[in-house]
Design a protein around this motif. Structure first.
Motif, short mmCIF file in Angstrom:
data_model
loop_
_atom_site.label_atom_id
_atom_site.label_comp_id
_atom_site.label_asym_id
_atom_site.label_seq_id
_atom_site.Cartn_x
_atom_site.Cartn_y
_atom_site.Cartn_z
N ALA A 156 0.83 -1.20 0.00
CA ALA A 156 0.00 0.00 0.00
C ALA A 156 0.87 1.26 0.00
O ALA A 156 0.58 2.22 -0.71
CB ALA A 156 -0.94 -0.01 1.21
N GLN A 175 2.28 1.75 -3.44
CA GLN A 175 1.26 2.29 -4.33
C GLN A 175 1.03 3.77 -4.07
O GLN A 175 0.85 4.56 -5.01
CB GLN A 175 -0.04 1.50 -4.19
N LEU A 176 1.04 4.16 -2.80
CA LEU A 176 0.90 5.58 -2.47
C LEU A 176 2.05 6.39 -3.05
O LEU A 176 1.85 7.49 -3.59
CB LEU A 176 0.85 5.79 -0.95
N GLU A 185 -7.91 6.64 -4.93
CA GLU A 185 -7.00 5.52 -4.69
C GLU A 185 -6.10 5.80 -3.49
O GLU A 185 -5.89 4.92 -2.65
CB GLU A 185 -6.14 5.26 -5.93
N GLN A 198 -8.03 5.41 -0.25
CA GLN A 198 -8.23 4.00 0.09
C GLN A 198 -6.96 3.39 0.69
O GLN A 198 -7.02 2.65 1.67
CB GLN A 198 -8.65 3.21 -1.14
N ARG A 199 -5.81 3.70 0.08
CA ARG A 199 -4.54 3.17 0.59
C ARG A 199 -4.23 3.73 1.97
O ARG A 199 -3.75 3.02 2.86
CB ARG A 199 -3.38 3.47 -0.36
N CYS A 231 -3.72 1.61 5.39
CA CYS A 231 -2.51 1.71 6.22
C CYS A 231 -2.86 2.10 7.66
O CYS A 231 -2.28 1.55 8.60
CB CYS A 231 -1.54 2.72 5.62
#
Length: 60
Positions: free
Chosen positions: A6, A9-10, A34, A37-38, A42
């Motif tokens: 995560a 992705q961030l 997105e 959501q991440r 976390c």
């Protein structure tokens, strides 16, 4: 998904937002959703770990 995935992705989302490429408002919205959501994922992971560690300390 793991916490590390995560975070990765961030970091990718931030790189896209900070890049020189022009983004549409739809893209900004998509990336913001997105990222949100991440971040939520976390936070939940960190809270769970904090609770587990607190319980372990309490038990010992």
């Amino acid at each position: 998904m793991t916490y590390d995935e995560a975070i990765a992705q961030l970091e990718q989302i931030v790189a896209k937002l900070e890049g020189n490429e022009a983004l549409s408002m739809e893209d900004y919205k998509k990336y913001a959703q997105e990222a949100s959501q991440r971040i939520d994922f976390c936070r939940r992971q960190l809270t769970d770990i904090e609770n587990e560690l607190g319980q372990l300390i309490k038990d010992n």
